[in-house]
Enzyme design. Structure first.
Site, PDB file in Angstrom:
ATOM      1  N   CYS A  19       0.838  -1.198   0.000  1.00 35.20           N
ATOM      2  CA  CYS A  19       0.000   0.000   0.000  1.00 35.20           C
ATOM      3  C   CYS A  19       0.874   1.249   0.000  1.00 35.20           C
ATOM      4  CB  CYS A  19      -0.931   0.005   1.220  1.00 35.20           C
ATOM      5  SG  CYS A  19      -0.069   0.196   2.793  1.00 35.20           S
ATOM      6  N   CYS A  22       3.270   1.529   2.852  1.00 38.01           N
ATOM      7  CA  CYS A  22       4.491   0.725   2.682  1.00 38.01           C
ATOM      8  C   CYS A  22       5.528   1.514   1.879  1.00 38.01           C
ATOM      9  CB  CYS A  22       4.173  -0.580   1.957  1.00 38.01           C
ATOM     10  SG  CYS A  22       3.101  -1.710   2.845  1.00 38.01           S
ATOM     11  N   ASP A 447      12.427  26.929 -32.046  1.00 39.79           N
ATOM     12  CA  ASP A 447      13.628  27.371 -32.755  1.00 39.79           C
ATOM     13  C   ASP A 447      13.416  27.082 -34.234  1.00 39.79           C
ATOM     14  OD1 ASP A 447      16.454  28.227 -32.842  1.00 39.79           O
ATOM     15  OD2 ASP A 447      16.766  26.174 -33.541  1.00 39.79           O
ATOM     16  N   ASP A 649      16.905  21.804 -31.214  1.00 38.86           N
ATOM     17  CA  ASP A 649      17.662  20.614 -31.612  1.00 38.86           C
ATOM     18  C   ASP A 649      19.171  20.790 -31.539  1.00 38.86           C
ATOM     19  OD1 ASP A 649      18.016  22.351 -33.772  1.00 38.86           O
ATOM     20  OD2 ASP A 649      18.272  20.678 -35.169  1.00 38.86           O
ATOM     21  N   ASP A 653      20.838  25.424 -28.208  1.00 40.54           N
ATOM     22  CA  ASP A 653      19.487  25.435 -27.635  1.00 40.54           C
ATOM     23  C   ASP A 653      19.470  24.911 -26.199  1.00 40.54           C
ATOM     24  OD1 ASP A 653      18.364  26.353 -30.018  1.00 40.54           O
ATOM     25  OD2 ASP A 653      18.153  24.326 -30.808  1.00 40.54           O
TER      26      ASP A 653
END
Length: 761
Positions: A19, A22, A447, A649, A653
Site C-alpha cells: 500500500c 508501505c 527554434d 535541436d 538550444d
C-alpha cells in the site's frame, strides 16, 4: 547503477510493499540513510530510485536500510543483459502470482464451505438439526478448523507484515487487515472455547469465522486482479527490453561467428542479413538496406540506409545484407538508454503524488483511531445482549474499508502507462514532473532552424553582379573560403559548388569566422568576404544599388542573403533557403487550436523571419536572436506569467531548453540538447509536440479520476462502516462487503489507468 565522483543513482527492486504506507516507509528508510540525497519509491512498479553520495554510503547500506524497515530489496543493474534480467524478474513475479492464486483458491474454497455452515441460524430447521445431532458448539469447532488454513496459509503474509511493522512502530494496510480479521477471529475463538463468558452476561456466543475467511478471500481476489493489471502497466518496458537481440554475427578473421550479444565490443564488424534484428548501434561499412526503426521513432515507414549511415540495436533489417562497425554496445546503446529513461520516468514521482503521500502518512493511524472510537461508541450505545458483536462488526468494517491500496496506486499507475504510451510513439519523457508540467503549457517556443525547418539550408540563387569575373570563379572563391567554416550556411555553399562541378581548390590564408556575420580571408591571394550586411559594414565594403536590389528580392522570397565580396567589392549575392518541414504548419495549427500560443526564435533578419512565420501561421516572432540570447527570450515569456515549452535541436538550444518549464528536444538533434530537455522526440516531427501535450493532459485527467476513485470509497465507506447512518436508516456495512469494496477500489484505479493504453495521441 550510474555514477560519477559526486553522486550515484541506483534502482532497487522492492518486495513486500502492499500500500501507499508501505511505499512511504521504504522511502523514509532510504531518505533517512546518511549520504542519500533523494529517494523516490513507486508502489506500482515496486521500484525505488535512489540518488546518493558513493563516498558516504553504498548499495549494500541501502538494501540493509530497506530490510530493516521490514521489506526486501535488490539492485537492478543496467550494465547487465537486460533481456535476461527481465526474464528473471518475470519468472519471479510469475512465481509470486502463482503462489498468490494458490492462497486465494484455498481461501475461497474454505470460505465457500464456512459461509453456508455459518448461516444455519437463518434456517431454523437446519439449526435445529445441527443442534440435535452434533451441537452448535461442535459446529463452531468445525468452523474454527476450516478457518485456520485461511489464516495460517492464505492470510499469513498480512499477519507477519503487521507484526514487523509493529516492531518498527509503524502501521500499514496489512495492519488494518490483520487487526480487523484477527479481532473477529479471536472473538470467535473465545466464543467457541468459552461460550459461558458471553451467556452469563446475557449475550449469545456468536462466531464470525465466515467474516474472517471471506474478508481474506476477497482481499486476495483484489490482489490477484491487481497483480494481473500491474503486469500490463509495465508492458511498454517489457516490449522495449524484448527488442534487444540475443546474438550477433561478427566477422572474425574474415569468417562469420555467431556470439552472445554480451560479447560484442565497440569496433567489431557485424553482419546483418535480411529480416534480422540489428545487434547493437553502429555505422554501416558496406551494403544497403531499408531498416524498420519504429521501435525507436514510432515511424512505421522503413528508413533507407547505406554506407556511412547510423544503425541502432533492436531495429529490424528489412531487405538488404550489410556489415557495420559497432560503436555503442551494452548499456550505451540507444535502446538501452531509452529503456533506462522510461524506467526512471516510471519510477519518478509527480508533484500531484504529494497529496496522496501526505494523506497516506497519517491515514492508517487515523483509521485505527476511528475504528476504536466506533467500537467504544457502539459498545456503550447498544443493549447489553448485542453490544459486543455489534461494536466488533463495525470496528472490523471500518478497518477493512479504509485500506489505502488504491490511494498509493492512483498516481504511479497512470504515470507508468502514460510514459510507456509515449515511448511507443517515440516520445521519451524524462520524469513524472515533466509529464505533469506539460499539460500546463501556455506558450511553445520553436527554434526555426532544424525544428520548424529541416535544418538543411540549400543555395537557391547565386546572382552574379560583376561581369568582370567569371561565374565559376565567383563560386570557387566563395566555396574555397567557406570550406573552412563549420556553419550550416557555409556547408550549403560548398554543396552548391559541388553540385555545379566547381571544386573548392583555391588556397586560403588568414581565415576568420565572425560569429553571426560570416567569414573573411585571403583566397588565391585575393581578399574575399562572404557574409551578411553586418559583415560588409564591419569591413567597410560598400553595398551598391544592384546588390541591394538583389538582396531585397531574395528577402521577399523568405531567403537568407549573403554577399560575396572580392578585393573589397561585392561581386555576387547568394540566396539560401531552409525548407520548412511538411508537418510544421499542421503542428502549429494544432497547438493554436488547443489554446497554446506559438512563438518562433531565429537568428535571421526580421523580413526573412516574418516570411517563414507566415508560411506556418506563427504570429509572434523573435528575430536576430543570438544563441546566447535564447534563454533571455524564455525568461521574458515566463515573466509574462506563462508556462513555457522550448523546442530545439542544437547545442546552442541547451541553455534555453533547461530554462524552460518544459524543454523538448527534437530527436535528430544533439545529445547535449536531449540531455538538457524534459522530453525528447525521437522523430523530427513537430506533431509529436502536440502528442506529448495531449498525452500529458490525458494522463493528468486519468490521475485525477484515479484519486477520485481512491478517495470516494473511503469518504463514503468509512462513515457507513462506522454505522453513522444506522440510527436514521438502519443501514450497516458488512465487513465482507467492505472487503469487496476495498479490493474493487484498487482494481478500478488500475483498470482506469490502463485505459490510457487505448487512447489515440
Amino acid at each position: 547503477m550510474t555514477t560519477n565522483h559526486e553522486h550515484a543513482t541506483v534502482t532497487l527492486e522492492i518486495t513486500g510493499m502492499h500500500c501507499a504506507s508501505c511505499a512511504a516507509f521504504v522511502e523514509d528508510a532510504l531518505s533517512g540513510t546518511h549520504g542519500v540525497k533523494r529517494a523516490a519509491v513507486n508502489l506500482a512498479s515496486e521500484k525505488a530510485t535512489v540518488e546518493f553520495a558513493p563516498s558516504v554510503v553504498n548499495v549494500a547500506n541501502l538494501t540493509t536500510a530497506v530490510e530493516n524497515a521490514g521489506y526486501g530489496a535488490h539492485e537492478i543493474k543496467h550494465d547487465t543483459n537486460r533481456a535476461e534480467q527481465a526474464e528473471a524478474t518475470e519468472a519471479r513475479k510469475l512465481a509470486e502470482y502463482t503462489a498468490l492464486k494458490r492462497r486465494f483458491i484455498v481461501a475461497v474454497v474454505m470460505a465457500a464451505v464456512i459461509m453456508p455452515l455459518s448461516m444455519t441460524m437463518l434456517f431454523p430447521s437446519v439449526e435445529h438439526f445441527i443442534h440435535e445431532t452434533i451441537g452448535m458448539q461442535a459446529l463452531n469447532f468445525v468452523l474454527l478448523a476450516l478457518t485456520l488454513p485461511v489464516l495460517l496459509y492464505s492470510g499469513r503474509e498480512y499477519y507477519v507484515s503487521a507484526y514487523n511493522t509493529f516492531l518498527h512502530r509503524t502501521a500499514n494496510m496489512d495492519t488494518l487487515i490483520a487487526v480487523g480479521t484477527g479481532a473477529a477471529f479471536v472473538y470467535s475463538v473465545i466464543a467457541t472455547l468459552a461460550p459461558s463468558l458471553f451467556e452469563q452476561h446475557g449475550m449469545r456466543a456468536e462466531v464470525y469465522y465466515d467474516t474472517t475467511a471471506t474478508i481474506i478471500a476477497l482481499i486476495l481476489l483484489g490482489k490477484v486482479l491487481e497483480a494481473r493489471a500491474k503486469g500490463q502497466t509495465s508492458a511498454a518496458i517489457k516490449k522495449l527490453i524484448g527488442l534487444q537481440a540475443k546474438t550477433a554475427r561478427v566477422l572474425v578473421h574474415g569468417e562469420e561467428q555467431e556470439i552472445p550479444i554480451e560479447q560484442v565490443h565497440a569496433g567489431d564488424v557485424v553482419v546483418v542479413r535480411p529480416g534480422e534484428k540489428i545487434a547493437t548501434d553502429g555505422e554501416i561499412l558496406e551494403g544497403a538496406s531499408s531498416v524498420d526503426e519504429s521501435m525507436l521513432t514510432g515511424e512505421s515507414l522503413p528508413v533507407q540506409k547505406t554506407s556511412g549511415n547510423a544503425v541502432f540495436g533492436g531495429t529490424i533489417n528489412k531487405t538488404g545484407r550489410f556489415t557495420f562497425r559497432a560503436t555503442n554496445v551494452g548499456a550505451d546503446t540507444a535502446l538501452a538508454q531509452i529503456v533506462r529513461l522510461v524506467e526512471e520516468a516510471q519510477g519518478s514521482k509527480a508533484p500531484i503524488q504529494r497529496l496522496a503521500d501526505n494523506i497516506s502518512s497519517v491515514f492508517v493511524p487515523t483509521v485505527v483511531v476511528i475504528s476504536i472510537l466506533t467500537f467504544v461508541v457502539w459498545f456503550n450505545a447498544m443493549p447489553a445482549e448485542t453490544r459486543l458483536p455489534f461494536a466488533l462488526v463495525n470496528f472490523v468494517a471500518v478497518l477493512i474499508i479504509a485500506c489505502p491500496c488504491a490511494l498509493g496506486l492512483a498516481t504511479p499507475t497512470a504515470i507508468m502507462v502514460g510514459t510507456g504510451k509515449g515511448a511507443e510513439h517515440g516520445i521519451l519523457i524524462r520524469n513524472a514532473e515533466s509529464l505533469e508540467k506539460a499539460h500546463l503549457i501556455s506558450v511553445v517556443v520553436l527554434d526555426k532552424t532544424g525544428t520548424l525547418t529541416k535544418g538543411e539550408p540549400l543555395v537557391t540563387d547565386f546572382v552574379l553582379l560583376d561581369d568582370t569575373i567569371e561565374r565559376e570563379d565567383a563560386v570557387q572563391y566563395a566555396a574555397s573560403l567557406e570550406h573552412h567554416s563549420e556553419h550550416p550556411l557555409a556547408s550549403a555553399i560548398v554543396d552548391y559548388a559541388e553540385a555545379q562541378n566547381v571544386d573548392a581548390v583555391f588556397t586560403v590564408h588568414d581565415f576568420l569566422a565572425v560569429e553571426g556575420k560570416g567569414a573573411i580571408g585571403t583566397v588565391a591571394g585575393e581578399s574575399v568576404a562572404v557574409g551578411n550586411t553586418k559583415l560588409m559594414e564591419l569591413y567597410h565594403i560598400p553595398i551598391d544599388a544592384d546588390a541591394t536590389a538583389a538582396a531585397v528580392q531574395l528577402l521577399a522570397e523568405a531567403k537568407t542573403t549573403m554577399f560575396v565580396a572580392v578585393k573589397g567589392a561585392i561581386v555576387a549575392v547568394i540566396g539560401v533557403a531552409d525548407t520548412v518541414r511538411e508537418t510544421s504548419r499542421e503542428a502549429v495549427q494544432a497547438m493554436q487550436k488547443r489554446g497554446i500560443e506559438v512563438v518562433m526564435l531565429t537568428g535571421d533578419n526580421p523580413k526573412t523571419a516574418e516570411a517563414i512565420a507566415a508560411q506556418v501561421g506563427i504570429k509572434r516572432v523573435f528575430a536576430e536572436v543570438l544563441p546566447q540570447d535564447k534563454t533571455n527570450v524564455v525568461k521574458q515569456l515566463q515573466a509574462e506569467g506563462k508556462t513555457v515549452a522550448m523546442v530545439g535541436d542544437g547545442i546552442n538550444d541547451a541553455p534555453a531548453l533547461a530554462q524552460a518549464d518544459v524543454g523538448i528536444a527534437i530527436g535528430a538533434g544533439t545529445d547535449i540538447a536531449m540531455e538538457a530537455a524534459s522530453i525528447t522526440l525521437m522523430r523530427s516531427d513537430l506533431r509529436d509536440v502536440v502528442r506529448a501535450i495531449d498525452l500529458s493532459r490525458r494522463t493528468m485527467a486519468n490521475i485525477k479520476q484515479n484519486l477520485f476513485f481512491a478517495f470516494i470509497y473511503n469518504v463514503l465507506g468509512i462513515p457507513l462502516a462506522a454505522g453513522l447512518l444506522y440510527p436514521f436508516t438502519g443501514w450497516l456495512l458488512s465487513p465482507m462487503i467492505a472487503a469487496a469494496a476495498m479490493a474493487m477500489s484498487s482494481v478500478s484505479v488500475l483498470t482506469n489507468a490502463l485505459r490510457l493504453k487505448t487512447v489515440r495521441i
